[in-house]
Write a protein that holds these residues in place. Structure first.
Motif, PDB file in Angstrom:
ATOM      1  N   LEU A 137       0.711  -1.121  -0.041  1.00 42.50           N
ATOM      2  CA  LEU A 137      -0.011  -0.055   0.100  1.00 42.50           C
ATOM      3  C   LEU A 137       0.869   1.286  -0.163  1.00 42.50           C
ATOM      4  O   LEU A 137       0.493   2.232  -0.653  1.00 42.50           O
ATOM      5  N   ASP A 138       1.870   1.170   1.008  1.00 44.54           N
ATOM      6  CA  ASP A 138       2.759   2.470   0.936  1.00 44.54           C
ATOM      7  C   ASP A 138       3.325   2.634  -0.477  1.00 44.54           C
ATOM      8  O   ASP A 138       3.517   3.763  -0.637  1.00 44.54           O
TER       9      ASP A 138
ATOM     10  N   GLN B 249       0.761   4.178  -2.768  1.00 41.86           N
ATOM     11  CA  GLN B 249       0.491   5.596  -2.172  1.00 41.86           C
ATOM     12  C   GLN B 249       1.833   6.625  -2.615  1.00 41.86           C
ATOM     13  O   GLN B 249       1.318   7.662  -3.165  1.00 41.86           O
ATOM     14  N   THR B 250       2.743   6.142  -2.456  1.00 41.73           N
ATOM     15  CA  THR B 250       4.192   7.059  -2.659  1.00 41.73           C
ATOM     16  C   THR B 250       4.096   7.379  -4.143  1.00 41.73           C
ATOM     17  O   THR B 250       4.376   8.208  -4.538  1.00 41.73           O
TER      18      THR B 250
ATOM     19  N   ARG C  89       1.423   9.653  -5.436  1.00 44.69           N
ATOM     20  CA  ARG C  89       1.944  10.999  -4.890  1.00 44.69           C
ATOM     21  C   ARG C  89       2.896  11.729  -5.637  1.00 44.69           C
ATOM     22  O   ARG C  89       2.979  12.967  -6.311  1.00 44.69           O
TER      23      ARG C  89
ATOM     24  N   THR D  76      -3.748  12.544  -6.373  1.00 46.13           N
ATOM     25  CA  THR D  76      -4.094  12.829  -4.981  1.00 46.13           C
ATOM     26  C   THR D  76      -5.399  11.831  -4.651  1.00 46.13           C
ATOM     27  O   THR D  76      -5.915  11.869  -3.578  1.00 46.13           O
TER      28      THR D  76
ATOM     29  N   GLU E 102      -7.724   9.171  -3.034  1.00 43.28           N
ATOM     30  CA  GLU E 102      -7.437   8.415  -1.585  1.00 43.28           C
ATOM     31  C   GLU E 102      -7.512   6.912  -1.958  1.00 43.28           C
ATOM     32  O   GLU E 102      -8.424   6.332  -2.613  1.00 43.28           O
ATOM     33  N   VAL E 103      -6.489   6.278  -1.529  1.00 48.01           N
ATOM     34  CA  VAL E 103      -6.417   4.818  -1.260  1.00 48.01           C
ATOM     35  C   VAL E 103      -6.196   4.278   0.011  1.00 48.01           C
ATOM     36  O   VAL E 103      -4.915   4.822   0.402  1.00 48.01           O
TER      37      VAL E 103
END
Length: 250
Positions: free
Chosen positions: A77-78, A81-82, A85, A90, A92-93
Motif C-alpha cells: 500500500l505504501d 500511495q508513494t 503522490r 491525490t 484516496e487509497v
C-alpha cells in the motif's frame, strides 16, 4: 450524448454510480491482481475515468494461496500511495482485505491482524465449493465483536443460486450486507451470475458495489459495459447502494 458520438457511432460511456470502490485487487504483487506498481497506477487511472475518487483495496487473505499479513500488505500500500503522490495523483487509497472464511482468516482475526474498513466494516468471502461450516454463527460472532460483515459477490456462489436460493433472503434479513461485482453485471463470469446479480438488485438486496478489478482485461470489460443499455438499466435500480453514504471520505 455528444454530436461526435452520434456521427461516429461510438456510444458514450456512463460513469459508475459510485465514487468509492470497496472491492478491488490493485495492490502490487500481493495476490492474483496487479503484479507491480506500474500496473497498479494504470488501473487506478482507469478507475478514475469511471468516476472513482476513493479506493479501499482488498487483497485476498486466503489459506495456502494468499497468506497475506500486515507485514506484506502495508508496504505494498505504501509503495502505491508513494508512487501516486510522486505523479501528482491525490486519489484516496487505503486498504483492508477480502477475507476467505477459513482457518487462516480465523487465526489472523484472533491475533488482531486483520485491517478493517472504516467504521468496522469487514469484507468476507465464502469458499466457492460449499458454504463454510456454521456460517451464520461465525457472522453473528463478528457482529457481536462490533464488526459489520459484508459478503463479497453472493451472486457467484453456485450452491446458493442452484440449490438454496432462499439463503439470500435469510442471510440478508439476518444483517449480512451484500456486495455484488460490477463485473458480474457486465456478464464477465457468465449469464447465470449476471442474472442472479440483477435479481438481487431488483429485490433491493444489494448494499454495496465493487469492481473486483484485478487487471487490464477486467478494466476493458468494465469500459465496454459502461456504454451499454444494461448499465443504464442497472444503475437506475441502485438506490439502496451505500458505498458513498458509508464512505464519503476515507
Amino acid at each position: 450524448m455528444s454530436i461526435f458520438s452520434i456521427f461516429s457511432g461510438k456510444k458514450e460511456a456512463l460513469p459508475l454510480p459510485i465514487a468509492t470502490d470497496i472491492h478491488c485487487h490493485i495492490l502490487p504483487g500481493v495476490d492474483d491482481g496487479s503484479p507491480d506498481v506500474e500496473t497498479s497506477v494504470a488501473l487506478v487511472e482507469r478507475m478514475q475515468k469511471w468516476g472513482i475518487r476513493r479506493i479501499i483495496a482488498t487483497p485476498h487473505v486466503t489459506e495456502c494461496s494468499f497468506e497475506n499479513t500486515p507485514d506484506i500488505l502495508d508496504p505494498a500500500l505504501d509503495e502505491l500511495q508513494t508512487t501516486l503522490r510522486e505523479r501528482g495523483n491525490t486519489i484516496e487509497v487505503i486498504r483492508s482485505s477480502e477475507n476467505r472464511i477459513d482457518d487462516y482468516f480465523r487465526e489472523l482475526l484472533k491475533a488482531g491482524q486483520i485491517q478493517l474498513m472504516p467504521d468496522d466494516y469487514i469484507l468476507i468471502e465464502n469458499p466457492f465449493i460449499q458454504e463454510p461450516w456454521q456460517l451464520d454463527q461465525f457472522i453473528y460472532d463478528l457482529r457481536i465483536k462490533g464488526m459489520r460483515p459484508i459478503l463479497a459477490h453472493p451472486e457467484r456462489y453456485h450452491y446458493y443460486y442452484e440449490r438454496n436460493s432462499t439463503r439470500y433472503a435469510e442471510m440478508h434479513r439476518a444483517g449480512t450486507y451484500f456486495q455484488i461485482n460490477i463485473l458480474s453485471l457486465a456478464g464477465a463470469y457468465g449469464k447465470i451470475e449476471k442474472k442472479v446479480a440483477e435479481e438481487l438488485l431488483e429485490r433491493g438486496m444489494v448494499d454495496f458495489l465493487g469492481t473486483d478489478l484485478h487487471n487490464e482485461r477486467h478494466a476493458d470489460i468494465i469500459d465496454r459495459y459502461l456504454t451499454t443499455s444494461d448499465a443504464r438499466r442497472h444503475f437506475a435500480a441502485m438506490g439502496s447502494v451505500m458505498n458513498d453514504r458509508v464512505f464519503p471520505t476515507l
